[in-house]
Design a protein around this motif. Structure first.
Motif, PDB file in Angstrom:
ATOM      1  N   TRP A 294      -9.409  16.362  -8.857  1.00  0.00           N
ATOM      2  CA  TRP A 294     -10.241  16.518 -10.059  1.00  0.00           C
ATOM      3  C   TRP A 294      -9.423  16.207 -11.317  1.00  0.00           C
ATOM      4  O   TRP A 294      -9.893  15.496 -12.220  1.00  0.00           O
ATOM      5  CB  TRP A 294     -10.788  17.937 -10.109  1.00  0.00           C
ATOM      6  N   ALA A 295      -8.204  16.749 -11.370  1.00  0.00           N
ATOM      7  CA  ALA A 295      -7.342  16.549 -12.540  1.00  0.00           C
ATOM      8  C   ALA A 295      -7.007  15.070 -12.731  1.00  0.00           C
ATOM      9  O   ALA A 295      -6.983  14.565 -13.868  1.00  0.00           O
ATOM     10  CB  ALA A 295      -6.056  17.364 -12.391  1.00  0.00           C
ATOM     11  N   THR A 296      -6.767  14.363 -11.627  1.00  0.00           N
ATOM     12  CA  THR A 296      -6.460  12.930 -11.709  1.00  0.00           C
ATOM     13  C   THR A 296      -7.629  12.160 -12.307  1.00  0.00           C
ATOM     14  O   THR A 296      -7.448  11.329 -13.209  1.00  0.00           O
ATOM     15  CB  THR A 296      -6.133  12.376 -10.318  1.00  0.00           C
ATOM     16  N   MET A 297      -8.818  12.426 -11.805  1.00  0.00           N
ATOM     17  CA  MET A 297      -9.996  11.700 -12.279  1.00  0.00           C
ATOM     18  C   MET A 297     -10.260  11.992 -13.751  1.00  0.00           C
ATOM     19  O   MET A 297     -10.597  11.084 -14.526  1.00  0.00           O
ATOM     20  CB  MET A 297     -11.213  12.068 -11.425  1.00  0.00           C
ATOM     21  N   MET A 298     -10.102  13.236 -14.141  1.00  0.00           N
ATOM     22  CA  MET A 298     -10.333  13.601 -15.538  1.00  0.00           C
ATOM     23  C   MET A 298      -9.261  12.991 -16.444  1.00  0.00           C
ATOM     24  O   MET A 298      -9.547  12.562 -17.569  1.00  0.00           O
ATOM     25  CB  MET A 298     -10.348  15.121 -15.682  1.00  0.00           C
ATOM     26  N   HIS A 299      -8.030  12.957 -15.969  1.00  0.00           N
ATOM     27  CA  HIS A 299      -6.926  12.418 -16.770  1.00  0.00           C
ATOM     28  C   HIS A 299      -7.017  10.893 -16.897  1.00  0.00           C
ATOM     29  O   HIS A 299      -6.788  10.341 -17.984  1.00  0.00           O
ATOM     30  CB  HIS A 299      -5.598  12.802 -16.120  1.00  0.00           C
TER      31      HIS A 299
ATOM     32  N   THR B  60       2.457  12.501 -11.933  1.00  0.00           N
ATOM     33  CA  THR B  60       3.034  13.381 -10.916  1.00  0.00           C
ATOM     34  C   THR B  60       3.317  14.769 -11.497  1.00  0.00           C
ATOM     35  O   THR B  60       3.036  15.790 -10.853  1.00  0.00           O
ATOM     36  CB  THR B  60       4.332  12.780 -10.350  1.00  0.00           C
ATOM     37  N   GLU B  61       3.861  14.805 -12.702  1.00  0.00           N
ATOM     38  CA  GLU B  61       4.142  16.097 -13.351  1.00  0.00           C
ATOM     39  C   GLU B  61       2.858  16.910 -13.529  1.00  0.00           C
ATOM     40  O   GLU B  61       2.829  18.123 -13.285  1.00  0.00           O
ATOM     41  CB  GLU B  61       4.811  15.867 -14.710  1.00  0.00           C
ATOM     42  N   LEU B  62       1.776  16.238 -13.933  1.00  0.00           N
ATOM     43  CA  LEU B  62       0.497  16.921 -14.116  1.00  0.00           C
ATOM     44  C   LEU B  62      -0.007  17.465 -12.783  1.00  0.00           C
ATOM     45  O   LEU B  62      -0.453  18.630 -12.701  1.00  0.00           O
ATOM     46  CB  LEU B  62      -0.523  15.955 -14.708  1.00  0.00           C
ATOM     47  N   LEU B  63       0.063  16.643 -11.737  1.00  0.00           N
ATOM     48  CA  LEU B  63      -0.458  17.052 -10.438  1.00  0.00           C
ATOM     49  C   LEU B  63       0.321  18.226  -9.861  1.00  0.00           C
ATOM     50  O   LEU B  63      -0.262  19.119  -9.232  1.00  0.00           O
ATOM     51  CB  LEU B  63      -0.426  15.875  -9.461  1.00  0.00           C
ATOM     52  N   VAL B  64       1.631  18.236 -10.075  1.00  0.00           N
ATOM     53  CA  VAL B  64       2.452  19.349  -9.591  1.00  0.00           C
ATOM     54  C   VAL B  64       2.034  20.651 -10.272  1.00  0.00           C
ATOM     55  O   VAL B  64       1.898  21.701  -9.625  1.00  0.00           O
ATOM     56  CB  VAL B  64       3.949  19.062  -9.811  1.00  0.00           C
ATOM     57  N   LYS B  65       1.784  20.589 -11.571  1.00  0.00           N
ATOM     58  CA  LYS B  65       1.363  21.781 -12.309  1.00  0.00           C
ATOM     59  C   LYS B  65      -0.005  22.263 -11.843  1.00  0.00           C
ATOM     60  O   LYS B  65      -0.213  23.456 -11.622  1.00  0.00           O
ATOM     61  CB  LYS B  65       1.327  21.477 -13.810  1.00  0.00           C
TER      62      LYS B  65
ATOM     63  N   GLY C 292       0.815  -1.210   0.000  1.00  0.00           N
ATOM     64  CA  GLY C 292       0.000   0.000   0.000  1.00  0.00           C
ATOM     65  C   GLY C 292       0.847   1.259   0.000  1.00  0.00           C
ATOM     66  O   GLY C 292       1.836   1.357  -0.723  1.00  0.00           O
ATOM     67  N   ALA C 293       0.474   2.233   0.828  1.00  0.00           N
ATOM     68  CA  ALA C 293       1.192   3.497   1.051  1.00  0.00           C
ATOM     69  C   ALA C 293       1.218   4.388  -0.200  1.00  0.00           C
ATOM     70  O   ALA C 293       0.617   5.452  -0.226  1.00  0.00           O
ATOM     71  CB  ALA C 293       2.603   3.257   1.568  1.00  0.00           C
ATOM     72  N   VAL C 294       1.945   3.962  -1.239  1.00  0.00           N
ATOM     73  CA  VAL C 294       1.993   4.699  -2.503  1.00  0.00           C
ATOM     74  C   VAL C 294       1.306   3.829  -3.546  1.00  0.00           C
ATOM     75  O   VAL C 294       1.776   2.740  -3.862  1.00  0.00           O
ATOM     76  CB  VAL C 294       3.444   5.003  -2.933  1.00  0.00           C
ATOM     77  N   TYR C 295       0.212   4.321  -4.103  1.00  0.00           N
ATOM     78  CA  TYR C 295      -0.627   3.453  -4.932  1.00  0.00           C
ATOM     79  C   TYR C 295      -0.284   3.507  -6.413  1.00  0.00           C
ATOM     80  O   TYR C 295      -0.767   2.691  -7.180  1.00  0.00           O
ATOM     81  CB  TYR C 295      -2.109   3.782  -4.673  1.00  0.00           C
ATOM     82  N   TRP C 296       0.548   4.477  -6.803  1.00  0.00           N
ATOM     83  CA  TRP C 296       1.062   4.466  -8.163  1.00  0.00           C
ATOM     84  C   TRP C 296       2.391   5.218  -8.236  1.00  0.00           C
ATOM     85  O   TRP C 296       3.437   4.619  -8.323  1.00  0.00           O
ATOM     86  CB  TRP C 296       0.055   5.057  -9.153  1.00  0.00           C
ATOM     87  N   GLY C 297       2.334   6.556  -8.197  1.00  0.00           N
ATOM     88  CA  GLY C 297       3.570   7.330  -8.302  1.00  0.00           C
ATOM     89  C   GLY C 297       4.062   7.491  -9.724  1.00  0.00           C
ATOM     90  O   GLY C 297       5.251   7.745  -9.958  1.00  0.00           O
ATOM     91  N   ASP C 298       3.163   7.335 -10.709  1.00  0.00           N
ATOM     92  CA  ASP C 298       3.535   7.478 -12.120  1.00  0.00           C
ATOM     93  C   ASP C 298       4.143   8.857 -12.371  1.00  0.00           C
ATOM     94  O   ASP C 298       3.598   9.883 -11.946  1.00  0.00           O
ATOM     95  CB  ASP C 298       2.283   7.281 -12.983  1.00  0.00           C
ATOM     96  N   GLU C 299       5.263   8.906 -13.080  1.00  0.00           N
ATOM     97  CA  GLU C 299       5.999  10.162 -13.279  1.00  0.00           C
ATOM     98  C   GLU C 299       5.189  11.193 -14.058  1.00  0.00           C
ATOM     99  O   GLU C 299       5.147  12.373 -13.691  1.00  0.00           O
ATOM    100  CB  GLU C 299       7.334   9.889 -13.993  1.00  0.00           C
ATOM    101  N   LYS C 300       4.528  10.767 -15.129  1.00  0.00           N
ATOM    102  CA  LYS C 300       3.759  11.712 -15.945  1.00  0.00           C
ATOM    103  C   LYS C 300       2.565  12.263 -15.170  1.00  0.00           C
ATOM    104  O   LYS C 300       2.250  13.455 -15.257  1.00  0.00           O
ATOM    105  CB  LYS C 300       3.296  11.038 -17.237  1.00  0.00           C
TER     106      LYS C 300
END
Length: 572
Positions: free
Chosen positions: A401-406, A153-158, A143-151
């Motif tokens: 919201w951005a995660t769900m839409m993406h 992550t970049e979207l979420l940071v923006k 568990g703990a980190v459920y994905w951590g996908d780099e792309k």
């Protein structure tokens, strides 16, 4: 003799007994003065009220007597000193496992006189990151980190950067965040088959979602005339329900599990229902063993007795809603079950949103109104908030919201298929290993492992030495792996199964050997009858999290040995 004649005879007998009782009381009081009778009545009344308050508290009399007994035992000089030494040793071990710094590192205790440049801050951040020893990016963590996908992550940071200063407490200033939160709730309601009247709120995590549902049903219970609201839930339900009961003055009544299936015992739940029952709870799935409770059957109880019914889907909510489309059939668990009145689901787990976001849903707005808090007479104006917090981070809501839409439905279905297939591969592999077994029939992402041959915490220690970080469980002793997207990478599941197989084979050479390290602490914690000692150790653990002192042991020598909270690198 007919019915009425018989009834007349019993009535005459009752009147005769009452007359005799009256004469007896009068004879006993014949020599008493009026003031003595009044004082005796007053004392008897006060004594009865005290006895009722003493005997009928939220905490049982047996539990309170045990606590008092253990307090007295710990006051005995020799015994108390010995116990305290053991507690201090456990706390020191815990401090070493949590607070070990690398050589040359120290704690910052004062605000810098001159602010650091952005480069200096980022350099310091990188230094802090070097403290990470657990290889979560390689799928070594449960568990703990459920994905951590780099792309992603970049979207979420923006996205977070765009809304870093926003606060949904001010919808007039940040209308975009208000719109996104409303859309996150509505999309989630649709996923759980909510009707047009379904609703909800975004919260900071699963615990807050659960707290809000319990608070809503407590207030509803008060309105229904229930003075002492009770929560009825399986023993496997999340500890957030214990927290809710503690915070809101409710009583949590745990019902047992079926020992074979690890599902809630529906008959026991029915027996536990009383006039004080404020809500029923099931999990989909529960955290310890990954089992989905019998929601349809419990739903029938909720409907029959007109009791609010909460389904805790915090862990696997964003898996189970996509499992059917991913090719995995499940029994109904959501608002399709007519009596389900609320559901909690974490977007920051398998919704793959950043930490700090969850959703609590209701089948109807009338339930959500009991969740709200309104202070209409505050001098600062009318204050109203939907959940525990006042100010909330709009950036987290925007990133959710951005995660769900993406991700979209296709992305979630594909991810769900991978996670479930991997979990079932691991479960099947573990079942083939002699000496261990899998609890129940896990349908989602958690696989819990136990043993009837050796102390399972020995396996936990052994796997820690190989870099794995699993969850250790109690009552009964077990460990589990919560499968995430990181475990779906090629070779990770097979690597885990092989490591378990190898370590179990070594343990089976001497299955009766005692456990050491953190495994021994977990095993000991279950056997301690005085649970206040476990609480004391846990409080010490929490204190360690805020410690800025370098331990004396660390000052003497630095070690590279792995010593995680879930195990020790000292194998077996």
């Amino acid at each position: 003799m007919d019915y009425w004649s018989a009834l007349k005879v019993y009535k005459e007998m009752l009147l005769l007994y009452c007359e005799e009782a009256k004469n007896y009381v009068n004879s006993q009081c014949a020599d008493l003065e009026p003031w003595q009778i009044i004082v005796a009545t007053l004392l008897l009344t006060l004594g009865t009220v005290w006895a009722k308050g003493f005997l009928f508290q939220q905490e049982s009399l047996t539990s309170r007597m045990k606590k008092q007994c253990f307090r007295l035992i710990r006051k005995i000089p020799f015994i108390g000193t010995s116990i305290q030494k053991q507690l201090n040793k456990a706390l020191d071990d815990m401090s070493m496992s949590l607070c070990t710094l690398k050589e040359g590192m120290s704690y910052t205790k004062l605000l810098p006189a001159q602010g650091l440049s952005q480069k200096q801050v980022l350099d310091s951040i990188r230094q802090y990151q070097t403290l990470n020893e657990v290889q979560w990016t390689k799928g070594k963590v449960s568990g703990a980190v459920y994905w951590g996908d780099e792309k992603l992550t970049e979207l979420l940071v923006k996205v977070y950067g765009e809304f870093a200063w926003s606060n949904p407490l001010h919808p007039d200033i940040f209308p975009g965040v208000r719109k996104m939160e409303a859309e996150v709730v509505r999309m989630t309601c649709s996923l759980f088959n909510g009707g047009p009247d379904s609703c909800g709120t975004v919260t900071s995590g699963g615990t807050e979602s659960i707290l809000m549902a319990c608070k809503a049903y407590r207030d509803l219970a008060y309105e229904r005339g229930i003075k002492y609201p009770e929560i009825i839930a399986p023993v496997s339900v999340h500890a957030a329900f214990d927290k809710a009961a503690h915070y809101f003055g409710m009583k949590l009544i745990h019902v047992p599990l079926d020992k074979k299936t690890m599902k809630a015992d529906v008959k026991a739940m029915k027996r536990a229902i009383s006039k004080n029952t404020a809500m029923l709870v099931c999990s989909a799935p529960q955290f310890p063993h990954g089992i989905i409770d019998p929601i349809v059957e419990v739903g029938k109880l909720a409907e029959k007795y007109n009791i609010p019914f909460h389904v805790d889907a915090c862990l696997g909510g964003f898996l189970i809603v996509f499992m059917e489309k991913a090719g995995f059939k499940l029994e109904p668990f959501d608002f399709r079950v007519k009596s389900v009145t609320s559901i909690s689901a974490d977007t920051h787990k398998y919704g793959y949103a950043p930490k700090g976001s969850s959703v609590v849903l209701y089948s109807d707005k009338k339930y959500r109104h009991y969740q709200y808090f309104v202070a209409p007479d505050w001098q600062g104006g009318i204050y109203a908030s939907p959940s525990m917090a006042g100010s909330r981070p709009g950036g987290i809501i925007a990133a959710c919201w951005a995660t769900m839409m993406h991700m979209g439905e296709n992305g979630y279905v594909d991810a769900t298929r991978k996670v479930i297939q991997t979990a079932r591969t691991i479960a099947a592999g573990i079942r083939k290993i002699e000496g261990v077994f899998v609890f129940g029939n896990p349908e989602v992402s958690v696989v819990a492992i136990g043993s009837n041959v050796f102390d399972i915490f020995r396996l936990s220690n052994a796997l820690t030495s190989k870099g794995w970080n699993l969850n250790t469980l109690q009552f009964p002793s077990s460990i589990h792996i919560c499968v995430t997207m990181l475990h779906t990478n090629p070779g990770v599941a097979e690597h885990f199964i092989n490591d378990v197989k190898e370590e179990v084979a070594i343990i089976m050479r001497n299955p009766q050997e005692k456990t050491t390290g953190m495994g021994a602490i977990y095993g000991m914690a279950q056997s301690i009858p005085d649970r206040s000692m476990v609480t004391e150790i846990s409080c010490g653990f929490l204190d360690c999290l805020y410690s800025t002192e370098v331990s004396k042991v660390q000052n003497n020598h630095h070690t590279s040995k792995k010593n995680h909270m879930n195990g020790s690198s000292k194998t077996h």
